[in-house]
Design an enzyme around this catalytic site. Structure first.
Site, PDB file in Angstrom:
ATOM      1  N   CYS A  55      -4.082   0.893   2.805  1.00  0.00           N
ATOM      2  CA  CYS A  55      -3.239   0.080   1.923  1.00  0.00           C
ATOM      3  C   CYS A  55      -1.898  -0.206   2.585  1.00  0.00           C
ATOM      4  O   CYS A  55      -1.279   0.680   3.166  1.00  0.00           O
ATOM      5  CB  CYS A  55      -3.023   0.792   0.590  1.00  0.00           C
ATOM      6  SG  CYS A  55      -2.241  -0.269  -0.651  1.00  0.00           S
ATOM      7  N   GLU A  76      -6.944  -2.448   0.759  1.00  0.00           N
ATOM      8  CA  GLU A  76      -6.114  -3.390   0.006  1.00  0.00           C
ATOM      9  C   GLU A  76      -4.837  -3.632   0.808  1.00  0.00           C
ATOM     10  O   GLU A  76      -3.943  -2.794   0.839  1.00  0.00           O
ATOM     11  CB  GLU A  76      -5.783  -2.836  -1.385  1.00  0.00           C
ATOM     12  CG  GLU A  76      -5.218  -3.912  -2.291  1.00  0.00           C
ATOM     13  CD  GLU A  76      -5.419  -3.566  -3.766  1.00  0.00           C
ATOM     14  OE1 GLU A  76      -6.458  -3.960  -4.328  1.00  0.00           O
ATOM     15  OE2 GLU A  76      -4.561  -2.872  -4.328  1.00  0.00           O
ATOM     16  N   TYR A  94       1.602  -5.763  -8.033  1.00  0.00           N
ATOM     17  CA  TYR A  94       2.167  -4.549  -7.424  1.00  0.00           C
ATOM     18  C   TYR A  94       1.239  -3.366  -7.691  1.00  0.00           C
ATOM     19  O   TYR A  94       0.809  -3.161  -8.840  1.00  0.00           O
ATOM     20  CB  TYR A  94       3.575  -4.274  -7.985  1.00  0.00           C
ATOM     21  CG  TYR A  94       4.530  -5.370  -7.551  1.00  0.00           C
ATOM     22  CD1 TYR A  94       5.159  -5.318  -6.313  1.00  0.00           C
ATOM     23  CD2 TYR A  94       4.724  -6.493  -8.344  1.00  0.00           C
ATOM     24  CE1 TYR A  94       5.982  -6.353  -5.880  1.00  0.00           C
ATOM     25  CE2 TYR A  94       5.543  -7.539  -7.926  1.00  0.00           C
ATOM     26  CZ  TYR A  94       6.168  -7.461  -6.686  1.00  0.00           C
ATOM     27  OH  TYR A  94       6.956  -8.498  -6.259  1.00  0.00           O
ATOM     28  N   SER A  95       0.961  -2.622  -6.638  1.00  0.00           N
ATOM     29  CA  SER A  95       0.111  -1.435  -6.799  1.00  0.00           C
ATOM     30  C   SER A  95       0.815  -0.423  -7.687  1.00  0.00           C
ATOM     31  O   SER A  95       2.021  -0.196  -7.533  1.00  0.00           O
ATOM     32  CB  SER A  95      -0.150  -0.756  -5.451  1.00  0.00           C
ATOM     33  OG  SER A  95      -0.613  -1.677  -4.511  1.00  0.00           O
ATOM     34  N   TYR A 126      -1.769  -6.618   1.961  1.00  0.00           N
ATOM     35  CA  TYR A 126      -1.137  -7.830   1.428  1.00  0.00           C
ATOM     36  C   TYR A 126       0.031  -8.268   2.297  1.00  0.00           C
ATOM     37  O   TYR A 126       0.461  -7.527   3.140  1.00  0.00           O
ATOM     38  CB  TYR A 126      -0.663  -7.583  -0.016  1.00  0.00           C
ATOM     39  CG  TYR A 126       0.054  -6.252  -0.224  1.00  0.00           C
ATOM     40  CD1 TYR A 126       1.410  -6.116   0.074  1.00  0.00           C
ATOM     41  CD2 TYR A 126      -0.631  -5.129  -0.694  1.00  0.00           C
ATOM     42  CE1 TYR A 126       2.059  -4.904  -0.114  1.00  0.00           C
ATOM     43  CE2 TYR A 126       0.020  -3.933  -0.881  1.00  0.00           C
ATOM     44  CZ  TYR A 126       1.377  -3.822  -0.588  1.00  0.00           C
ATOM     45  OH  TYR A 126       2.016  -2.625  -0.776  1.00  0.00           O
TER      46      TYR A 126
HETATM   47  P1  FAD Z   1       8.069 -14.869  -2.718  1.00  0.00           P
HETATM   48  O1  FAD Z   1       9.309 -15.475  -3.245  1.00  0.00           O
HETATM   49  O2  FAD Z   1       6.803 -15.152  -3.415  1.00  0.00           O
HETATM   50  O3  FAD Z   1       7.961 -15.181  -1.208  1.00  0.00           O
HETATM   51  C1  FAD Z   1       6.783 -14.903  -0.505  1.00  0.00           C
HETATM   52  C2  FAD Z   1       6.547 -16.043   0.453  1.00  0.00           C
HETATM   53  O4  FAD Z   1       7.565 -16.060   1.425  1.00  0.00           O
HETATM   54  C3  FAD Z   1       5.274 -15.882   1.256  1.00  0.00           C
HETATM   55  O5  FAD Z   1       4.185 -16.386   0.554  1.00  0.00           O
HETATM   56  C4  FAD Z   1       5.596 -16.663   2.488  1.00  0.00           C
HETATM   57  O6  FAD Z   1       5.356 -18.022   2.261  1.00  0.00           O
HETATM   58  C5  FAD Z   1       7.062 -16.476   2.658  1.00  0.00           C
HETATM   59  N1  FAD Z   1       7.357 -15.451   3.669  1.00  0.00           N
HETATM   60  C6  FAD Z   1       7.286 -14.125   3.515  1.00  0.00           C
HETATM   61  N2  FAD Z   1       7.650 -13.491   4.636  1.00  0.00           N
HETATM   62  C7  FAD Z   1       7.965 -14.458   5.513  1.00  0.00           C
HETATM   63  C8  FAD Z   1       8.422 -14.446   6.849  1.00  0.00           C
HETATM   64  N3  FAD Z   1       8.612 -13.293   7.498  1.00  0.00           N
HETATM   65  N4  FAD Z   1       8.642 -15.624   7.470  1.00  0.00           N
HETATM   66  C9  FAD Z   1       8.452 -16.782   6.813  1.00  0.00           C
HETATM   67  N5  FAD Z   1       8.023 -16.864   5.545  1.00  0.00           N
HETATM   68  C10 FAD Z   1       7.790 -15.715   4.903  1.00  0.00           C
HETATM   69  N6  FAD Z   1       4.546  -5.476  -2.817  1.00  0.00           N
HETATM   70  C11 FAD Z   1       5.307  -4.372  -2.929  1.00  0.00           C
HETATM   71  O7  FAD Z   1       6.501  -4.389  -2.643  1.00  0.00           O
HETATM   72  N7  FAD Z   1       4.757  -3.201  -3.396  1.00  0.00           N
HETATM   73  C12 FAD Z   1       3.459  -3.101  -3.756  1.00  0.00           C
HETATM   74  O8  FAD Z   1       2.996  -2.021  -4.167  1.00  0.00           O
HETATM   75  C13 FAD Z   1       2.642  -4.267  -3.646  1.00  0.00           C
HETATM   76  N8  FAD Z   1       1.334  -4.235  -3.988  1.00  0.00           N
HETATM   77  C14 FAD Z   1       0.572  -5.348  -3.874  1.00  0.00           C
HETATM   78  C15 FAD Z   1      -0.765  -5.281  -4.236  1.00  0.00           C
HETATM   79  C16 FAD Z   1      -1.570  -6.389  -4.134  1.00  0.00           C
HETATM   80  C17 FAD Z   1      -3.019  -6.285  -4.524  1.00  0.00           C
HETATM   81  C18 FAD Z   1      -1.022  -7.601  -3.641  1.00  0.00           C
HETATM   82  C19 FAD Z   1      -1.859  -8.831  -3.519  1.00  0.00           C
HETATM   83  C20 FAD Z   1       0.309  -7.676  -3.296  1.00  0.00           C
HETATM   84  C21 FAD Z   1       1.126  -6.560  -3.401  1.00  0.00           C
HETATM   85  N9  FAD Z   1       2.486  -6.617  -3.066  1.00  0.00           N
HETATM   86  C22 FAD Z   1       3.246  -5.467  -3.167  1.00  0.00           C
HETATM   87  C23 FAD Z   1       3.140  -7.866  -2.634  1.00  0.00           C
HETATM   88  C24 FAD Z   1       3.770  -8.591  -3.851  1.00  0.00           C
HETATM   89  O9  FAD Z   1       2.734  -9.049  -4.692  1.00  0.00           O
HETATM   90  C25 FAD Z   1       4.601  -9.801  -3.468  1.00  0.00           C
HETATM   91  O10 FAD Z   1       3.843 -10.644  -2.649  1.00  0.00           O
HETATM   92  C26 FAD Z   1       5.889  -9.483  -2.737  1.00  0.00           C
HETATM   93  O11 FAD Z   1       6.714  -8.651  -3.539  1.00  0.00           O
HETATM   94  C27 FAD Z   1       6.660 -10.769  -2.412  1.00  0.00           C
HETATM   95  O12 FAD Z   1       6.863 -11.470  -3.580  1.00  0.00           O
HETATM   96  P2  FAD Z   1       8.223 -12.259  -3.837  1.00  0.00           P
HETATM   97  O13 FAD Z   1       8.134 -12.979  -5.123  1.00  0.00           O
HETATM   98  O14 FAD Z   1       9.391 -11.341  -3.668  1.00  0.00           O
HETATM   99  O15 FAD Z   1       8.254 -13.263  -2.617  1.00  0.00           O
END
Ligand code: FAD
Length: 403
Positions: free
Chosen positions: A361, A401, A179-180, A403
């Site tokens: 971003c 950046e 998370y940023s 994501y």
């Molecule tokens: P997970 O349980 O990991 O689910 C994600 C997975 O669900 C995906 O990989 C995909 O397979 C599936 N999926 C997602 N959307 C769909 C869809 N529409 N249809 C079908 N499948 C889908 N997030 C923020 O909220 N704020 C930030 O500031 C932020 N900064 C980031 C900075 C960087 C450098 C990076 C790499 C990511 C950042 N993220 C940010 C994203 C964060 O890291 C997570 O990826 C996000 O919160 C989702 O994680 P999760 O565990 O909730 O979802």
């Protein structure tokens, strides 16, 4: 007043730039430009910000090539804090190509992975507040964590890893999510004891089962009770660091939670300046935020951003692209690339200033439309945008950046 983003920037508009031009000296075309020629045959032309494009075209038409552009401050050419030379007598000895923006020392003192997944930092959640106002879409939370114990510290533009509690469907501990960081290095309370994140809860419909799926880590964070201790790792990331130069111009293009690092920048530039938290960093440049969101209630940190703009109108401009409320020129939804296209001439002029750094971003893919809009504008000055952007990237002036 800032919704349309039409507020003019008087500081940027009154600036002067010095073009160094090659290829006109020997042929007598120089007389058309009425500028001094130096021994090498290159010449210098002082151009006001609002005439930069016209002058570029004129020079290209005459067969000249612009080899550098520098801002003119007072009667000196700014040269990244190093010895400045006067416009008329610039010998070229200290000149640098226009895309060479800053020395690399900054990167050396950037903290990386102070805490790794095997031994994460346990930070208590201090607060968890909703950022989406009534009538908005989804949930985005501003979370603050305690860093008062241990060695964690970070810079604006870096990210923090979060390891959610529990196990994945294979029975293994969850992996970290990044998370940023949304706060400055001093934290929201300016006491160097906290880090803040801006987290959107991921909710989507499974395309096969049509069930609603909630993201693991984002749901864990968004539902978190203050007091909960969380596994944090990092910090990581060198892509989105702010330049040290307080005179730099900062263009920020965000969609959704992509605002997080920009909130950190803006707080550092303006809010902390009021509290004198950074004696060696007094922002004097121009910051322009172009922010894409679906609806007005989804404008994250709206009040704070607009209060800053009202207070610093010469140094900070906000342009919103509100996709479900505003229409683009063709009558479709207003996305960030449409705003970039609308302001392409101004952005392109600003981007050519070697003191300007551009940051993107947010949602993956947002850079494509932005690229297309800037490419079209650059082509009007016979510049190949791909090539130009690559040079900017190489010189730490183009940062993405998504994501
Ligand atoms: P997970 O349980 O990991 O689910 C994600 C997975 O669900 C995906 O990989 C995909 O397979 C599936 N999926 C997602 N959307 C769909 C869809 N529409 N249809 C079908 N499948 C889908 N997030 C923020 O909220 N704020 C930030 O500031 C932020 N900064 C980031 C900075 C960087 C450098 C990076 C790499 C990511 C950042 N993220 C940010 C994203 C964060 O890291 C997570 O990826 C996000 O919160 C989702 O994680 P999760 O565990 O909730 O979802």
């Amino acid at each position: 007043p800032s919704i349309s983003g039409v507020k003019a920037n008087s500081t940027a508009n009154s600036r002067l730039y010095v073009y160094e031009i090659e290829g006109l000296g020997q042929n007598g075309e120089a007389s058309n430009l009425n500028v001094p020629i130096r021994r090498s045959g290159n010449m210098f032309l002082t151009v006001p910000y609002n005439r930069m494009n016209q002058e570029m075209k004129r020079i290209a038409k005459l067969g000249g090539k612009i080899v550098s552009i520098r801002p003119l401050v007072g009667d000196t050419i700014e040269n990244n804090g190093s010895a400045a030379s006067t416009a008329q007598s610039a010998s070229g000895d200290t000149d640098r190509p226009m895309t060479q923006a800053k020395p690399k020392e900054q990167k050396k003192k950037v903290p990386v992975n102070i805490y790794k997944p095997k031994e994460p930092y346990m930070g208590a959640c201090l607060s968890n507040d909703e950022l989406v106002a009534e009538g908005g879409i989804g949930t985005v939370r501003h979370l603050k964590f305690d860093l008062s114990e241990g060695d964690m510290y970070y810079l604006e533009g870096q990210s923090i890893g979060v390891i959610p509690e529990g196990e994945d469907e294979k029975g293994r501990p969850h992996k970290l999510r990044l998370y940023s960081i949304a706060s400055t290095r001093h934290g929201d309370d300016v006491d160097d004891k906290t880090v803040s994140l801006c987290v959107r809860q991921l909710v989507y419909e499974d395309p096969e089962t049509e069930e609603t799926v909630k993201g693991v880590c984002s749901t864990y964070l968004c539902n978190m009770e203050p007091g909960t201790k969380v596994k944090l790792t990092g910090p990581v990331g060198k892509e989105m660091l702010l330049p040290d130069d307080p005179n730099a111009n900062i263009i920020m293009m965000a969609t959704g939670t992509g605002i997080a690092p920009f909130r950190a920048y803006l707080w550092r530039m303006f809010k902390e300046a009021e509290r004198q938290a950074n004696p060696d960093y007094r922002f004097k440049g121009f910051a322009w935020l172009i922010f894409g969101i679906p609806k007005t209630p989804n404008i994250l940190y709206k009040e704070e951003l607009e209060a800053l703009q009202a207070k610093y109108p010469d140094n900070f401009r906000i342009t919103y692209a509100i996709s479900r409320e505003q229409k683009n020129e063709e009558g479709g939804r207003m996305y960030i690339q449409h705003r970039v296209a609308e302001h392409a001439e101004e952005l392109w002029n600003l981007i050519q200033d070697e003191k300007t750094h551009t940051y993107i971003c947010g949602l993956k893919g947002m850079e494509d439309g932005i690229d297309a809009a800037l490419a079209e504008q650059a082509s009007k000055s016979d510049v190949d945008w791909e090539e130009y952007r690559r040079a900017m990237k190489k010189n730490d002036r183009w940062h993405v950046e998504t994501y």
